[in-house]
Design an enzyme around this catalytic site. Structure first.
Site, PDB file in Angstrom:
ATOM      1  N   HIS A 145       0.842  -1.203   0.000  1.00 57.26           N
ATOM      2  CA  HIS A 145       0.000   0.000   0.000  1.00 57.26           C
ATOM      3  C   HIS A 145       0.879   1.256   0.000  1.00 57.26           C
ATOM      4  CE1 HIS A 145      -3.234   2.785   1.063  1.00 57.26           C
ATOM      5  NE2 HIS A 145      -2.533   3.178   2.108  1.00 57.26           N
ATOM      6  N   ARG A 154       5.270  10.188  -5.904  1.00 60.54           N
ATOM      7  CA  ARG A 154       6.738  10.246  -6.094  1.00 60.54           C
ATOM      8  C   ARG A 154       7.170   9.018  -6.885  1.00 60.54           C
ATOM      9  NH1 ARG A 154       5.592  10.974  -0.805  1.00 60.54           N
ATOM     10  NH2 ARG A 154       6.065   8.785  -0.445  1.00 60.54           N
ATOM     11  N   GLU A 210     -10.685   2.122   3.583  1.00 62.21           N
ATOM     12  CA  GLU A 210      -9.389   1.469   3.800  1.00 62.21           C
ATOM     13  C   GLU A 210      -9.650   0.116   4.431  1.00 62.21           C
ATOM     14  OE1 GLU A 210      -6.916   4.287   5.996  1.00 62.21           O
ATOM     15  OE2 GLU A 210      -6.158   5.052   4.082  1.00 62.21           O
ATOM     16  N   ASP A 244     -11.331   2.223   7.731  1.00 62.16           N
ATOM     17  CA  ASP A 244     -10.843   3.530   8.173  1.00 62.16           C
ATOM     18  C   ASP A 244     -11.007   4.525   7.030  1.00 62.16           C
ATOM     19  OD1 ASP A 244      -9.696   5.278   9.982  1.00 62.16           O
ATOM     20  OD2 ASP A 244      -7.662   4.872   9.296  1.00 62.16           O
ATOM     21  N   THR A 370      -4.000   0.246   5.825  1.00 55.75           N
ATOM     22  CA  THR A 370      -4.617  -0.422   4.672  1.00 55.75           C
ATOM     23  C   THR A 370      -3.803  -1.647   4.277  1.00 55.75           C
ATOM     24  OG1 THR A 370      -5.306   1.742   3.919  1.00 55.75           O
ATOM     25  CG2 THR A 370      -5.416  -0.043   2.314  1.00 55.75           C
TER      26      THR A 370
HETATM   27 CA    CA Z   1      -5.878   4.053   8.079  1.00 61.35          CA
END
Ligand code: CA
Length: 439
Positions: A145, A154, A210, A244, A370
């Site tokens: 993740h 990035r 998540e 989440d 996650t």
């Molecule tokens: Ca989280």
């Protein structure tokens, strides 16, 4: 402590018949704890244990007087509408109660007749949070993740230099953690489009779930006294499924330099049943660290953690849109992953959290972060599945999603399964997005 005992024997069967059906989440080897009452009633919430499609009422079990000894002390701690007192007692007490429950619910148990009256069908129950959660800490333990999300921002350097050394986390908010069935409004927040001169306030446009495991701390530690890695599992009461929810556009604007704030604190949802670490013992597996990666500092390194620190827990995410619900169509699967791919073990999270002397308390809660697997299809968030919102997902009914729409229900499921071991299910957690407050 031996990890396996008589409560894990695959041949055990319960006099509660539904517990013996193949594919059942709650066989007699599971025995997860929750807090429930009869749905729609004014009854007091109380502790129970899931067995098959039933709940064993622990208040009625106490009144029946069939449990004695150390298990009776643990049972006495289950009275009331939270499990915090039981969590505080520590591992030997949890284990004694588990053994007593296993013996009383077994086929042929002398108590069967008496305990029949202590059962309530799960279909007739509603739940509340199983513990009063003091502090909530959110980790970030899936390197897959972290890499996939990092590469969106990035591409040349997706992982920050600390990732392979530190179990990264931040302090979350416990007040907005809700139980499965939660409905919450799409959050309002401040966002700034890349080409906009100034930010504006509005409903979140990039709302995401998540896929996480939740971890309930049991017995805590004194302020100033770190928990050693090999003692850490004794401080963990059990696990649940945890969604989440995240507002990606709010997060992108607010998170520097102190990390997520309002993009995370509007809602998080837990499943009703807490699966004890003891129930998960058959699914412990080796924790591994690629030899090309930095090896953990000594406080995060042990033979025990190497041998059995990881857990083989299968996880999946399903989505049911409002249109699917109205058409009577079932939820569709978006992805699946496995917690054994986590870069850090639960014991490492606990030990790291306390290395500075921070005290953990019974009922404190960790999010695992996650959980995404190595494959793109194993992504535990829409941010990854839609590649930052660039690649819409087409659902079986033709609808598409990059992020969540109002009316969407997200369902997380989890289970442990392998040949020669009992299936240990987590049940599910479901929650639904409601439209934002009108500005
Ligand atoms: Ca989280």
């Amino acid at each position: 402590m031996e990890l396996l005992n008589e409560t894990h024997a695959p041949a055990l069967r319960s006099w509660v018949r539904s517990a013996n059906q193949s594919g059942c989440d709650f066989p007699i080897q599971n025995l997860p704890f929750g807090v429930f009452r009869r749905v729609g009633s004014e009854e007091a919430f109380r502790a129970g244990v899931a067995i098959g499609d039933q709940i064993l009422d622990l208040q009625q079990l106490q009144d029946s007087g069939v449990v004695a000894g150390e298990a009776a002390e643990a049972l006495a701690a289950c009275q009331g509408d939270t499990l915090n007192s039981l969590m505080a007692l520590g591992q030997p007490a949890w284990s004694a109660l588990r053994l007593a429950l296993s013996r009383a619910l077994r086929e042929g148990a002398a108590e069967a007749g008496q305990l029949q009256a202590c059962l309530l069908p799960q279909a007739d129950a509603e739940y509340k949070l199983p513990a009063t959660i003091g502090d909530y800490t959110d980790f970030y333990t899936s390197i897959h993740h972290a890499t996939r999300v990092g590469s969106l921002f990035r591409p040349d350097n997706p992982l920050l230099p600390n990732y392979k050394w530190v179990p990264i986390g931040y302090h979350g908010r416990s007040s907005s953690i809700g139980i499965s069935g939660q409905q919450f409004r799409r959050p309002l927040g401040q966002t700034k489009a890349p080409d906009a001169e100034v930010p504006s306030l509005g409903p979140c446009k990039r709302l995401d779930y998540e896929l996480e495991l939740g971890i309930y701390i049991g017995a805590g530690n004194e302020l100033g006294e770190p928990i050693a890695l090999d003692a850490a599992d004794n401080h963990v009461f059990g696990l649940c499924l945890f969604n989440d929810w995240s507002a990606r556009d709010i997060q992108a604007w607010e998170y520097q330099p102190l990390g997520p704030f309002l993009s995370k604190s509007f809602a998080s949802t837990v499943s009703p049943w807490v699966i004890t670490l003891e129930a998960l013992a058959p699914y412990r597996t080796a924790w591994q660290r690629d030899s090309a990666d930095p090896q953990p500092l000594s406080y995060l390194e042990s033979a025990q953690n190497r041998a059995s620190g990881a857990l083989d827990i299968q996880l999946e995410v399903l989505l049911q849109t409002a249109q699917m619900r109205e058409a009577g169509e079932p939820a569709c699967r978006l992805s699946a992953s496995n917690f054994r791919d986590s870069y850090w073990s639960i014991a490492q999270m606990v030990s790291h959290h306390s290395i500075n002397g921070c005290n953990l308390k019974p009922g404190d809660f960790f999010g695992s972060g996650t959980q995404s697997g190595p494959e793109q299809s194993e992504s535990g968030s829409l941010l990854e599945l839609s590649q930052g919102g660039k690649q819409p997902i087409t659902l079986p009914n033709g609808e598409t999603r990059t992020f969540l729409a109002d009316g969407d229900s997200v369902i997380l499921r989890g289970c442990c399964e392998k040949a020669g071991a009992p299936r240990i299910g987590f049940g599910e957690v479901v929650a639904t997005v409601l439209p934002a407050v009108e500005l």
